[in-house]
Design an enzyme around this catalytic site. Structure first.
Site, PDB file in Angstrom:
ATOM      1  N   SER A 187      35.370  38.377  41.037  1.00  0.00           N
ATOM      2  CA  SER A 187      34.965  38.786  39.693  1.00  0.00           C
ATOM      3  C   SER A 187      33.467  38.597  39.473  1.00  0.00           C
ATOM      4  CB  SER A 187      35.802  38.029  38.660  1.00  0.00           C
ATOM      5  OG  SER A 187      35.644  38.592  37.396  1.00  0.00           O
TER       6      SER A 187
ATOM      7  N   ASP B 134      30.894  43.867  35.345  1.00  0.00           N
ATOM      8  CA  ASP B 134      30.845  42.788  36.330  1.00  0.00           C
ATOM      9  C   ASP B 134      31.300  43.388  37.669  1.00  0.00           C
ATOM     10  OD1 ASP B 134      33.607  42.914  35.878  1.00  0.00           O
ATOM     11  OD2 ASP B 134      33.876  40.758  36.064  1.00  0.00           O
TER      12      ASP B 134
ATOM     13  N   ASP C   9      33.859  43.456  39.582  1.00  0.00           N
ATOM     14  CA  ASP C   9      35.167  44.096  39.751  1.00  0.00           C
ATOM     15  C   ASP C   9      35.531  44.947  38.543  1.00  0.00           C
ATOM     16  OD1 ASP C   9      35.626  41.781  38.211  1.00  0.00           O
ATOM     17  OD2 ASP C   9      37.740  41.742  38.797  1.00  0.00           O
TER      18      ASP C   9
HETATM   19 MG    MG Z   1      35.884  40.498  36.518  1.00  0.00          MG
END
Ligand code: MG
Length: 463
Positions: free
Chosen positions: A104, A247, A249
């Site tokens: 992430s 971000d 992902d």
């Molecule tokens: Mg994320």
């Protein structure tokens, strides 16, 4: 002979089993973790495997695929994709589960496995616990014979299907007619493979900032005000009406206005809810109890209702299902629209915002200006987890609590009309967290101090 996986050295929670690659997370651990996850679901369908763009992603994908195939799971490799795409593909393929390999917003040296169940949702705490227990006590005979191992195939259509779902959820024709100039910063993450194309299909003129998934993250990838300074300047220079920041992902979305002002993540859900509730009269929005009360102001504007849950995506998703909500999310830039996917997705966030801009003829700065602003204050106090219940009772019975509405879903939340304060134990550190929100900075700060004093706890830091 029994297989003995190495002891786990990473951090495990439902939001990911994460570590620094080569330090606290190694390929052999990933192989065994994937095998443990797969051993529960082998025979019930394939497992969808995706990853974000970080350099260890392909290696860990291969380790996870080997672990899954070794226990008899077929694997569908969908390549570099946003995290919500994996959830969607689990449903599309009627798969038994999915794994996204992504840490992430963490820096490049980190990586993680995010486990997704057959409902296309982040795995439950029970499912995670089962996987970790299986890992630490690998059953005899878990590995299959050579002729019953799983197969691997690749599917390159996942992003296209995801884009189609987002387009179907909004008034794409109206958005296209407005031809909105936008900028999007994908931080060279997995949003690069989807966001620019989605925005083009919504008729926007798109300035892409760091949209190369084969290139390294150009900065610390968490979309905070400090990390986004260069992006904000580029949005202003591009003449965009809105700047989107993902971000790595692509499940979280932060915003920058056309003047290069960082709007942040707390506004993302509020503005998306404004769009969604405007289109769905009397709808319900679900969020956690420490997300801004701007959401209540927006809901009131549309005759809608806000339901609040404990902090955490799983709790918010449970609330969404229970109350039949049309929109949900948290103040970290995570927007959930159940028409697209039962998880955070920055792409539907962008589309909803553009829908609102097209419907009102306003740019992002104009939409933000129309929402009453509050000051939020966050602090940490020195309290061990075991001391928090007693501290909560001291606050609940103090004079501070007189006349307040009390919510005990997650620690203690006291609310008075236009202000609130929440005290709860940290899930990860031996501290308690205090969050307050009020119409001005001084009131928000004094609420934090008052709770720390009533809890008889030492204030460590406030910001
Ligand atoms: Mg994320």
């Amino acid at each position: 002979m029994r297989s003995r996986p190495p002891a786990l050295t990473c951090v495990a929670s439902v939001s990911g089993i994460r570590g620094v690659v080569g330090d606290s997370l190694d390929p052999d651990q990933v192989l065994y973790l994937a095998a443990a996850f797969g051993s529960a679901i082998a025979g019930r369908g394939a497992v969808v495997l995706g990853r974000d763009s970080r350099p260890t992603g392909e290696m860990l994908m291969q380790a996870a695929a080997a672990g899954l195939r070794g226990v008899g799971c077929d694997v569908i490799d969908i390549g570099v994709v946003p995290t919500p795409t994996v959830a969607l593909e689990v449903l599309h393929h009627r798969a038994a589960g999915g794994i996204q390999i992504s840490a992430s917003h963490n820096p490049v040296e980190w990586n993680a496995l995010k486990l997704i169940n057959d409902q296309g949702r982040t795995c439950t705490a029970d499912q995670l616990e089962w996987t970790l227990n299986t890992y630490s006590d690998i059953p005899v005979g878990m590995w299959r014979r050579w002729d019953s191992c799983g197969r691997l195939r690749r599917d390159d259509g996942a992003v296209e299907r995801h884009i189609a779902r987002v387009l179907a959820a909004v008034d794409a024709r109206m958005i296209r007619a407005s031809a909105i100039p936008v900028a999007v910063d994908c931080v060279n993450g997995s949003g690069s493979v989807m966001a620019p194309e989605l925005l083009r299909q919504l008729g926007c003129s798109v300035t892409v900032i760091d949209g190369r998934p084969d290139q390294p993250f150009p900065r610390n990838p968490e979309p905070t005000v400090t990390n986004a300074a260069r992006t904000a300047a580029m949005v202003a220079a591009a003449g965009a009406q809105v700047g989107f920041i993902q971000d790595p992902d692509a499940d979280r979305l932060a915003l920058v206005d056309g003047g290069g002002r960082y709007i942040g993540e707390e506004y993302t859900l509020v503005l998306c809810a404004d769009a969604r509730l405007a289109a769905q009269a009397g709808g319900v929005a679900v969020t956690n109890l420490s997300t801004s009360r701007m959401l209540d102001d927006v809901a009131q504007r549309h005759g809608a209702r806000v339901v609040r849950t404990r902090v955490g995506e799983a709790n918010v998703l449970d609330g969404l299902a229970r109350h039949g909500a049309v929109i949900a999310g948290e103040g970290n830039g995570g927007v959930i629209d159940p028409r697209v996917v039962h998880g955070r997705d920055s792409h539907i966030g962008m589309a909803l915002l553009l829908e609102r801009m097209a419907a009102t003829g306003s740019d992002l700065a104009g939409l933000v200006a129309a929402i009453p602003a509050y000051a939020m204050r966050k602090a940490r106090v020195a309290l061990d987890r075991s001391e928090v219940p007693a501290a909560i009772e001291r606050v609940a019975t103090s004079t501070l609590a007189h006349g307040a509405t009390i919510d005990r879903q997650d620690g203690l939340k006291l609310s008075w009309g236009d202000r609130w304060v929440n005290l709860r134990a940290s899930g990860t550190e031996p501290v308690a967290r205090i969050i307050s929100e009020a119409p001005d900075e001084a009131t928000a700060a004094s609420l934090v101090t008052a709770v720390a004093e009533a809890a008889q706890a030492e204030l460590l830091e406030a910001h």
